[in-house]
Write a protein that holds these residues in place. Sequence first.
Motif, mmCIF file in Angstrom:
data_model
loop_
_atom_site.group_PDB
_atom_site.id
_atom_site.type_symbol
_atom_site.label_atom_id
_atom_site.label_comp_id
_atom_site.label_asym_id
_atom_site.label_seq_id
_atom_site.Cartn_x
_atom_site.Cartn_y
_atom_site.Cartn_z
ATOM 1 N N ARG A 17 0.820 -1.270 -0.082
ATOM 2 C CA ARG A 17 0.097 0.152 -0.023
ATOM 3 C C ARG A 17 0.951 1.189 0.011
ATOM 4 N N ARG A 20 0.900 3.970 2.476
ATOM 5 C CA ARG A 20 1.476 3.787 3.901
ATOM 6 C C ARG A 20 2.608 3.833 3.808
ATOM 7 N N GLU A 22 4.893 1.067 4.145
ATOM 8 C CA GLU A 22 5.353 0.019 4.700
ATOM 9 C C GLU A 22 6.032 -0.950 3.600
ATOM 10 N N ASP A 53 -0.956 -6.351 3.901
ATOM 11 C CA ASP A 53 -2.251 -6.073 3.346
ATOM 12 C C ASP A 53 -2.754 -7.331 2.835
#
Length: 127
Positions: A17, A20, A22, A53
């Motif tokens: 994602r 985000r 990460e 995710d």
Amino acid sequence: MSERDVFEYALLRVVPRVERGECFNAGVLVYCRAKSFVAVRTHLDESKLRALDPEADVAGVRAALRAVECVCAGGKAAGQAARDDAGRRFRWLIAPRSTVVQPGPVHTGLTADPEAETQRLLELLVR
């Protein structure tokens, strides 16, 4: 002691994602100009992907990693990069992008065996 050459490497990061930020490591690209060598090794840890995710497109991430492998290898599967030398393919692959599979920063080192170095870095930094 055998002669060692300078090599460059970058990790391939999976960013499921992008908003985000990460990520986790899923591959390593290695380039050694002196040997006209470029290679990539990948390993997708699906449990890490799902942890970041749960709805991640595993097949899509695998396809993106395969695309990097094809460009790295050159030849017909590399598309527009088919005729590029190892250095140009490496530079293209490490160019910043905002996609699910992204290259990390480039690092350097010395090696007598770029192929073995590629596998060593995969085991050390990815698996």
